[in-house]
Scaffold this motif. Structure first.
Motif, mmCIF file in Angstrom:
data_model
loop_
_atom_site.group_PDB
_atom_site.id
_atom_site.type_symbol
_atom_site.label_atom_id
_atom_site.label_comp_id
_atom_site.label_asym_id
_atom_site.label_seq_id
_atom_site.Cartn_x
_atom_site.Cartn_y
_atom_site.Cartn_z
ATOM 1 N N TYR A 184 -4.877 7.805 6.898
ATOM 2 C CA TYR A 184 -4.301 6.532 6.461
ATOM 3 C C TYR A 184 -4.328 5.560 7.634
ATOM 4 O O TYR A 184 -4.090 5.954 8.782
ATOM 5 C CB TYR A 184 -2.862 6.712 5.974
ATOM 6 C CG TYR A 184 -2.719 7.593 4.754
ATOM 7 C CD1 TYR A 184 -2.719 7.050 3.476
ATOM 8 C CD2 TYR A 184 -2.582 8.967 4.887
ATOM 9 C CE1 TYR A 184 -2.587 7.856 2.348
ATOM 10 C CE2 TYR A 184 -2.458 9.790 3.768
ATOM 11 C CZ TYR A 184 -2.453 9.224 2.504
ATOM 12 O OH TYR A 184 -2.331 10.019 1.395
ATOM 13 N N ILE A 185 -4.586 4.296 7.331
ATOM 14 C CA ILE A 185 -4.629 3.272 8.368
ATOM 15 C C ILE A 185 -3.610 2.186 8.034
ATOM 16 O O ILE A 185 -3.538 1.720 6.885
ATOM 17 C CB ILE A 185 -6.036 2.664 8.516
ATOM 18 C CG1 ILE A 185 -7.040 3.742 8.933
ATOM 19 C CG2 ILE A 185 -6.037 1.524 9.536
ATOM 20 C CD1 ILE A 185 -8.458 3.236 9.080
ATOM 21 N N PHE A 186 -2.832 1.795 9.046
ATOM 22 C CA PHE A 186 -1.862 0.712 8.880
ATOM 23 C C PHE A 186 -2.315 -0.495 9.683
ATOM 24 O O PHE A 186 -2.562 -0.410 10.891
ATOM 25 C CB PHE A 186 -0.473 1.151 9.339
ATOM 26 C CG PHE A 186 0.561 0.060 9.250
ATOM 27 C CD1 PHE A 186 1.035 -0.361 8.018
ATOM 28 C CD2 PHE A 186 1.049 -0.559 10.395
ATOM 29 C CE1 PHE A 186 1.972 -1.381 7.922
ATOM 30 C CE2 PHE A 186 1.995 -1.561 10.314
ATOM 31 C CZ PHE A 186 2.462 -1.979 9.075
ATOM 32 N N ASP A 187 -2.422 -1.632 9.000
ATOM 33 C CA ASP A 187 -2.791 -2.898 9.632
ATOM 34 C C ASP A 187 -1.518 -3.714 9.847
ATOM 35 O O ASP A 187 -0.943 -4.234 8.884
ATOM 36 C CB ASP A 187 -3.763 -3.656 8.729
ATOM 37 C CG ASP A 187 -4.254 -4.955 9.373
ATOM 38 O OD1 ASP A 187 -3.600 -5.448 10.307
ATOM 39 O OD2 ASP A 187 -5.293 -5.477 8.929
ATOM 40 N N PRO A 188 -1.044 -3.834 11.104
ATOM 41 C CA PRO A 188 0.205 -4.570 11.350
ATOM 42 C C PRO A 188 0.104 -6.058 11.025
ATOM 43 O O PRO A 188 1.109 -6.676 10.677
ATOM 44 C CB PRO A 188 0.446 -4.350 12.844
ATOM 45 C CG PRO A 188 -0.373 -3.164 13.217
ATOM 46 C CD PRO A 188 -1.575 -3.234 12.327
ATOM 47 N N ASN A 189 -1.086 -6.636 11.157
ATOM 48 C CA ASN A 189 -1.226 -8.069 10.886
ATOM 49 C C ASN A 189 -1.003 -8.391 9.418
ATOM 50 O O ASN A 189 -0.423 -9.431 9.079
ATOM 51 C CB ASN A 189 -2.613 -8.553 11.326
ATOM 52 C CG ASN A 189 -2.795 -8.459 12.827
ATOM 53 O OD1 ASN A 189 -1.869 -8.707 13.601
ATOM 54 N ND2 ASN A 189 -4.002 -8.097 13.261
ATOM 55 N N LEU A 190 -1.473 -7.509 8.532
ATOM 56 C CA LEU A 190 -1.305 -7.718 7.094
ATOM 57 C C LEU A 190 -0.150 -6.905 6.520
ATOM 58 O O LEU A 190 0.177 -7.056 5.339
ATOM 59 C CB LEU A 190 -2.596 -7.343 6.357
ATOM 60 C CG LEU A 190 -3.851 -8.122 6.760
ATOM 61 C CD1 LEU A 190 -5.064 -7.588 6.008
ATOM 62 C CD2 LEU A 190 -3.671 -9.609 6.479
ATOM 63 N N SER A 191 0.448 -6.031 7.356
ATOM 64 C CA SER A 191 1.526 -5.129 6.891
ATOM 65 C C SER A 191 1.079 -4.353 5.652
ATOM 66 O O SER A 191 1.772 -4.334 4.623
ATOM 67 C CB SER A 191 2.814 -5.911 6.612
ATOM 68 O OG SER A 191 3.334 -6.455 7.797
ATOM 69 N N ILE A 192 -0.071 -3.710 5.762
ATOM 70 C CA ILE A 192 -0.619 -3.003 4.613
ATOM 71 C C ILE A 192 -1.183 -1.653 5.043
ATOM 72 O O ILE A 192 -1.748 -1.511 6.129
ATOM 73 C CB ILE A 192 -1.720 -3.849 3.922
ATOM 74 C CG1 ILE A 192 -2.145 -3.189 2.609
ATOM 75 C CG2 ILE A 192 -2.917 -4.065 4.840
ATOM 76 C CD1 ILE A 192 -3.046 -4.071 1.762
ATOM 77 N N TRP A 193 -1.003 -0.649 4.170
ATOM 78 C CA TRP A 193 -1.617 0.671 4.340
ATOM 79 C C TRP A 193 -2.869 0.746 3.467
ATOM 80 O O TRP A 193 -2.884 0.267 2.331
ATOM 81 C CB TRP A 193 -0.658 1.772 3.903
ATOM 82 C CG TRP A 193 0.466 2.059 4.842
ATOM 83 C CD1 TRP A 193 1.750 1.591 4.752
ATOM 84 C CD2 TRP A 193 0.414 2.886 5.991
ATOM 85 N NE1 TRP A 193 2.506 2.078 5.789
ATOM 86 C CE2 TRP A 193 1.720 2.878 6.571
ATOM 87 C CE3 TRP A 193 -0.577 3.631 6.608
ATOM 88 C CZ2 TRP A 193 2.033 3.595 7.721
ATOM 89 C CZ3 TRP A 193 -0.275 4.340 7.764
ATOM 90 C CH2 TRP A 193 1.013 4.324 8.306
ATOM 91 N N GLY A 223 0.818 -1.199 0.000
ATOM 92 C CA GLY A 223 0.000 0.000 0.000
ATOM 93 C C GLY A 223 0.851 1.246 0.000
ATOM 94 O O GLY A 223 2.072 1.191 0.190
ATOM 95 N N LYS A 224 0.219 2.383 -0.210
ATOM 96 C CA LYS A 224 0.944 3.642 -0.324
ATOM 97 C C LYS A 224 0.565 4.599 0.787
ATOM 98 O O LYS A 224 -0.608 4.777 1.094
ATOM 99 C CB LYS A 224 0.675 4.291 -1.684
ATOM 100 C CG LYS A 224 1.277 3.543 -2.861
ATOM 101 C CD LYS A 224 1.068 4.310 -4.158
ATOM 102 C CE LYS A 224 1.726 3.574 -5.328
ATOM 103 N NZ LYS A 224 1.546 4.307 -6.618
ATOM 104 N N VAL A 225 1.575 5.195 1.377
ATOM 105 C CA VAL A 225 1.387 6.289 2.327
ATOM 106 C C VAL A 225 2.512 7.288 2.058
ATOM 107 O O VAL A 225 3.666 6.889 1.857
ATOM 108 C CB VAL A 225 1.428 5.790 3.790
ATOM 109 C CG1 VAL A 225 2.775 5.183 4.129
ATOM 110 C CG2 VAL A 225 1.094 6.920 4.767
ATOM 111 N N PRO A 226 2.212 8.585 1.983
ATOM 112 C CA PRO A 226 3.274 9.558 1.666
ATOM 113 C C PRO A 226 4.219 9.745 2.841
ATOM 114 O O PRO A 226 3.859 9.457 3.989
ATOM 115 C CB PRO A 226 2.494 10.842 1.381
ATOM 116 C CG PRO A 226 1.244 10.704 2.196
ATOM 117 C CD PRO A 226 0.902 9.244 2.139
#
Length: 564
Positions: free
Chosen positions: A383-392, A344-347
């Motif tokens: 923006y939300i970061f999910d640590p379990n999936l390592s995705i933004w 995923g993308k986060v600036p």
């Protein structure tokens, strides 16, 4: 196995040269050849009881460019001269060893002066020979040109994107150094503006309010950074150096972790990580305690603790012209750092807010870099970061959301609402309040009553109870502030409180609340545990007058709530 040594490679074609050895000096100063544009340092052999090697480059005026620190877990560092940098002929490399069986005599030895050997390819003519260090700058017919180049370097190095979205000179205050009548550095500089004059910074604030025992050489650390020697290392400190833009993250009733920050002369802290023991308010240098790759020095980042996984998540921040959108995780059980390879993308963001909700990170606002010549801008995105999936990912959000801003605060209340207050989008400071309903994912503007805080950014905020949170200090575009306000979410009302422990103007400081165990009284000495109370802790920050604080103040939450 070979004995311990620290080696340097000067330039892409240079051979490794040993600068430190197991039996040699614990600190070395080496001249860098004029033609060298890259430096690589690495260690070889067993570290034993050694804990670190501080590495710093200096130009002709002893202005430092910190390369970083070698540790048993980070054994290589590199530096490359940027295209816009132009050096005089007196660049030096300074390295100093921490730990091991060092004696007072080791530190009293004079610096070992080295003339670095240059590598000359056979097909080229020999470059200029390395010069000996004699403390004198060579001057000739190009003196005026060299002086102009040196000023360009100074301006580039003092540029700091604390508020990179731009402000005019009229609205931006100037840091005043002691004894200086005009000009100076800017602590809260905006728009990537270049500080006009390099000054000797006054860091007396570093010595103010330090908690712990007095170190043997404490007097030396009260001097300005200009007089600092390589012998003054993090291992010798008993408390963090003065700073702002850091994070202080509580992990249990007895421990909080300090990460990063920026101090005097716009330099990033060489002692970037500390453990605070709240039982006796003592500090322990913690940079070398954790394994794995530590985050690069930065300010304006966020650090959030997840009590379920017992991990600290560090995101974003900035360092001069460098911006970060990386996620580093510190496992507080194994004391090991890992860097996340996220999808995923986060600036790249700095001076954003980051809140933990149901195991995910909610990142709102902040400053992000824009391509030249546009000024850096503020974000209004979530923006939300999910640590379990390592995705933004970006959620669908409805309602009346806040305008773009940075330096704001965000408090999670009752595990279902995030209250966002204040912030900055140059040239405007805000004092409005927004609430994000985490169930509906809907923003709404909060209509408040009572005396509200004046517009500000880089203030501190902390949750006091299920229905109240606190706002303290900050920066209003001209001055650092010292006032304190408590907001009640049941009545949507503000109340100003006055406490002597929170009377010093400061911005970019850390404000946290912790459940802490009180000290035993005579009546309680037979009890197994102390009485648990809730305490507000205030650490660090700057006053925009050249002072960076390292003091630690505490206030009982019960006292704060009683003042409402």
């Amino acid at each position: 196995m070979d004995e311990f040594g620290v080696y340097a490679v000067f330039g892409v074609n240079g051979p490794p040269q040993r600068l430190l050895s197991a039996s040699g000096s614990c600190r070395v100063c080496a001249a860098v050849p004029p033609s060298v544009h890259q430096v690589v340092l690495f260690s070889s052999g067993p570290w034993g009881e050694r804990v670190g090697v501080n590495v710093e480059l200096n130009d002709a005026d002893r202005f430092p460019i910190t390369m970083g620190k070698l540790t048993p877990y980070n054994r290589c560092l590199s530096w490359e001269q940027r295209e816009e940098e132009t050096w005089t002929d007196s660049v030096t490399l300074n390295i100093s060893l921490e730990g091991g069986n060092l004696t007072k005599a080791d530190w009293s030895e004079p610096e070992l002066i080295l003339a670095v050997k240059e590598y000359t390819p056979k097909e080229t003519t020999a470059p200029l020979a390395a010069r000996e260090l004699n403390g004198k700058r060579k001057r000739g017919c190009m003196a005026e040109e060299d002086s102009n180049k040196s000023k360009v370097v100074e301006r580039e190095q003092e540029e700091e994107n604390v508020c990179p979205n731009g402000a005019t000179e009229k609205t931006t205050p100037v840091r005043k150094a002691r004894g200086q009548s005009k000009g100076g550095q800017k602590l809260f500089s905006c728009g990537g503006e270049v500080a006009k004059t390099k000054v000797a910074a006054n860091v007396a604030g570093e010595a103010q309010g330090i908690v712990g025992r007095t170190p043997p050489q404490s007097a030396a650390r009260t001097k300005s950074r200009q007089a600092k020697t390589p012998t003054q290392t993090a291992a010798m400190l008993v408390a963090p150096s003065g700073r702002w833009g850091q994070t202080l993250c509580p992990i249990d009733t007895q421990t909080a972790i300090l990460i990063g920050g920026q101090g005097a002369r716009m330099q990033f802290c060489k002692d970037p990580m500390w453990k605070l023991c709240t039982e006796d308010l003592s500090w322990v240098a913690a940079e070398t305690l954790a394994e794995g790759p530590t985050p690069e020095a930065r300010s304006g980042h966020t650090a959030v603790y997840d009590p379920d996984s017992k991990r600290i998540f560090v995101f974003g921040g900035s360092k001069n012209k460098k911006w970060f959108n990386d996620v580093h995780i510190l496992d507080t059980q194994s004391w090991k750092w890992t860097m996340v390879e996220a999808q995923g993308k986060v600036p790249p963001l700095a001076y954003h807010s980051c809140s933990m909700f149901r195991g995910e990170l909610f990142v709102l606002g902040g400053v992000f870099p824009c391509p030249n010549p546009e000024p850096d801008g503020c974000s209004d995105s979530l923006y939300i970061f999910d640590p379990n999936l390592s995705i933004w990912y970006q959620p669908i959000v409805t309602g009346d959301k806040p305008s773009p801003r940075s330096g704001h605060s965000a408090c999670v209340m009752q595990e279902r609402k995030i209250y966002v207050f204040g912030g900055w989008d140059t040239p405007v400071c805000y004092n409005d309040m927004y609430m994000l309903d985490l169930g509906l994912m809907e923003f709404s503007k909060v209509k408040t009553t009572g005396k509200a805080p004046s517009p500000r950014s880089w203030h501190g905020s902390a949750v006091l109870s299920d229905t109240k949170f606190l706002i303290h200090g900050g920066y209003n575009g001209n001055n650092a502030l010292s006032d304190t306000f408590i907001f009640d979410i049941d009545t949507n009302s503000w109340t100003e409180v006055t406490l002597p422990q929170m009377s010093v103007p400061r911005a970019g400081h850390s404000l946290i609340t912790m459940d802490t165990a009180s000290r035993f009284s005579e009546e309680d000495k037979d009890m197994d545990v102390g009485i648990v109370g809730r305490t507000l802790l205030v650490f660090g920050g700057g006053d925009n007058e050249g002072h960076f604080f390292s003091d630690l103040s505490t206030v009982a939450v019960e006292e704060l709530l009683g003042a409402v």
